[in-house]
Design an enzyme around this catalytic site. Structure first.
Site, short mmCIF file in Angstrom:
data_model
loop_
_atom_site.label_atom_id
_atom_site.label_comp_id
_atom_site.label_asym_id
_atom_site.label_seq_id
_atom_site.Cartn_x
_atom_site.Cartn_y
_atom_site.Cartn_z
N HIS A 34 4.01 2.16 -8.35
CA HIS A 34 3.38 0.94 -8.32
C HIS A 34 2.30 1.00 -9.19
O HIS A 34 1.95 -0.16 -9.99
CB HIS A 34 2.36 1.16 -6.96
CG HIS A 34 3.15 0.86 -5.81
ND1 HIS A 34 3.15 2.07 -4.95
CD2 HIS A 34 3.74 -0.19 -5.05
CE1 HIS A 34 4.15 1.69 -3.78
NE2 HIS A 34 4.24 0.29 -3.89
N SER A 59 9.11 6.16 -3.52
CA SER A 59 9.11 4.95 -2.29
C SER A 59 7.84 5.48 -1.40
O SER A 59 7.73 6.76 -1.31
CB SER A 59 10.45 4.99 -1.63
OG SER A 59 10.38 4.62 -0.44
N ARG A 106 7.96 5.28 1.33
CA ARG A 106 8.78 6.18 2.80
C ARG A 106 9.03 7.67 2.69
O ARG A 106 9.14 8.40 3.18
CB ARG A 106 10.11 5.45 3.01
CG ARG A 106 9.86 3.76 3.52
CD ARG A 106 11.01 3.32 3.81
NE ARG A 106 10.93 1.86 3.78
CZ ARG A 106 10.61 1.26 5.16
NH1 ARG A 106 10.63 1.94 6.24
NH2 ARG A 106 10.58 -0.01 5.37
N GLY A 162 0.87 -1.13 -0.06
CA GLY A 162 0.00 -0.16 0.05
C GLY A 162 0.91 1.08 -0.07
O GLY A 162 2.06 1.19 -0.27
N GLN A 201 7.92 -8.95 7.80
CA GLN A 201 9.24 -8.60 7.22
C GLN A 201 9.98 -7.76 7.97
O GLN A 201 10.76 -6.67 7.38
CB GLN A 201 9.07 -8.55 5.67
CG GLN A 201 7.97 -7.32 5.26
CD GLN A 201 7.79 -7.26 3.97
OE1 GLN A 201 6.85 -8.05 3.57
NE2 GLN A 201 8.50 -6.48 3.06
N GLN A 257 12.04 -2.79 -9.61
CA GLN A 257 13.83 -2.90 -9.55
C GLN A 257 14.47 -2.05 -8.51
O GLN A 257 15.39 -2.32 -8.22
CB GLN A 257 14.38 -2.55 -10.87
CG GLN A 257 15.61 -2.66 -11.03
CD GLN A 257 16.14 -4.22 -10.92
OE1 GLN A 257 15.30 -5.01 -11.22
NE2 GLN A 257 17.31 -4.63 -10.76
N LYS A 258 13.46 -1.08 -7.98
CA LYS A 258 14.32 -0.41 -6.62
C LYS A 258 14.61 -1.39 -5.63
O LYS A 258 15.95 -1.01 -4.98
CB LYS A 258 13.11 0.71 -6.00
CG LYS A 258 13.84 1.42 -4.95
CD LYS A 258 12.93 2.61 -4.62
CE LYS A 258 11.63 2.09 -3.67
NZ LYS A 258 11.90 1.41 -2.55
N ASP A 259 13.94 -2.29 -5.60
CA ASP A 259 14.15 -3.36 -4.53
C ASP A 259 15.05 -4.46 -5.06
O ASP A 259 14.41 -5.61 -5.18
CB ASP A 259 13.02 -4.03 -3.53
CG ASP A 259 12.55 -2.37 -2.83
OD1 ASP A 259 13.40 -2.01 -1.85
OD2 ASP A 259 11.23 -2.05 -2.96
N VAL A 308 10.81 4.22 -10.94
CA VAL A 308 9.99 5.36 -11.36
C VAL A 308 10.60 6.26 -10.36
O VAL A 308 10.76 6.12 -9.13
CB VAL A 308 8.66 5.06 -11.33
CG1 VAL A 308 8.19 6.74 -11.81
CG2 VAL A 308 8.26 4.20 -12.43
O1 PAF Z 1 8.10 -4.76 -1.76
C1 PAF Z 1 7.11 -4.77 -1.07
O2 PAF Z 1 6.16 -3.79 -0.94
C2 PAF Z 1 7.03 -6.02 -0.23
O3 PAF Z 1 8.17 -6.44 0.23
C3 PAF Z 1 6.31 -7.04 -0.68
C4 PAF Z 1 6.88 -7.68 -2.01
C5 PAF Z 1 4.73 -6.54 -1.15
C6 PAF Z 1 6.08 -8.28 0.33
O4 PAF Z 1 5.33 -7.82 1.26
#
Ligand code: PAF
Length: 286
Positions: free
Chosen positions: A37, A187, A189, A31, A61, A150-152, A178
């Protein structure tokens, strides 16, 4: 767009596509959506026609409780954005839908050490939580493809390895980062930064671009890394790492290596704190 909050509502929504000839794509998110996104949704739609998006702030996580608490939540706005972007199904489960009481976690597959470097070391347990939730979401959604940012980059590599090790029947498609006009990677954040911090944070992208140029100019990985970290520190950032890694496994390139000694696909990766916000980015070295 159908909103499904439970596993059975999700099954019902997907039963409309209960035809093996109809493939659909999946975009997992936590979200607090932004243009990055929406780009994933657009790419998924263009390639598959039908898109399921999940919004689930996955508690397993987060290595720090305050980070989980602070994580931005804006469900109504997100749902509106996804509807406008043409998502077909939004799966937004509660925690006990994903982890019903008594759920046991299967052990992690062999991640070839990918989970023991960089994000894996800085955020203990993070990748175990990511693999656990994505594996669960994929089981429930059963998509033909999953689109990720690809940012992560390390997360994408970890999930590709998990998918390979456990033979998940889907493709993982990484979509380029992006960026804001300033170059700052979009992001969820970024909204935690002040206006001045938001402007300043663009320096992370600038330092990545400089690192790519200096590498192309023949400087060693170690020298570039050291001066990039120093420059970020001087500008008031708290860099955790600024390193050149092999894109295949995220192992670090030797400090004395340079353009003439390494010929594989590489990535500059960085995490730096600003105003108590942890910012991550990367740039490939072509
Ligand atoms: O990148 C994220 O937003 C999260 O790590 C994911 C892949 C949705 C898993 O919770």
């Amino acid at each position: 767009m159908t909103i499904a909050e439970t596993r059975s509502e999700l099954r019902e929504a997907l039963s409309a596509w209960d035809d093996p000839a109809l493939e659909y794509a999946f975009v997992p998110t936590m979200g607090a959506l932004h243009a990055g996104h929406l780009r994933l949704v657009a790419e998924a739609r263009a390639a598959y026609g039908r898109v399921v998006v999940s919004i689930f702030v996955n508690p397993t996580q987060f290595d720090r409780a305050e980070d989980l608490e602070r994580y931005p939540r804006q469900f109504s706005k997100d749902a509106e954005m996804l509807g406008e972007a043409g998502a077909d199904v939004l799966f937004a489960p509660r925690v006990d839908e994903i982890y019903p009481p008594g759920t046991t976690t299967s052990p992690l597959p062999d991640l070839r050490g990918l989970d023991a470097r960089y994000e894996g070391t800085m955020r203990p347990g993070h990748f175990a939580g990511v693999v656990q939730v994505v594996r669960r979401l994929v089981e429930l959604v059963q998509p033909a493809a999953m689109f990720m940012g690809q940012k992560d980059a390390q997360q994408v590599a970890v999930l590709r390895q998990a998918a390979h090790a456990e033979a998940w029947p889907l493709q993982i498609i990484a979509v380029p980062t992006v960026r804001e006009a300033s170059g700052l990677a979009m992001s969820s954040r970024n909204g935690q930064l002040s206006e001045a911090g938001f402007a300043k944070a663009a320096q992370i992208h600038t330092s990545l671009a400089e690192a790519v140029e200096r590498w192309r100019g023949g400087e060693s990985a170690g020298a570039i890394s050291l001066s990039a970290k120093r420059a970020l520190e001087t500008a008031g950032f708290g860099p955790e790492y600024f390193d050149l890694v092999y894109a295949s496994d995220f192992s670090p390139v030797a400090a004395d290596a340079n353009l003439t000694t390494v010929r594989e696909p590489l990535l500059w990766i960085v995490v730096a704190w600003y105003e108590a916000v942890r910012l991550i980015d990367n740039m490939p070295v072509l």
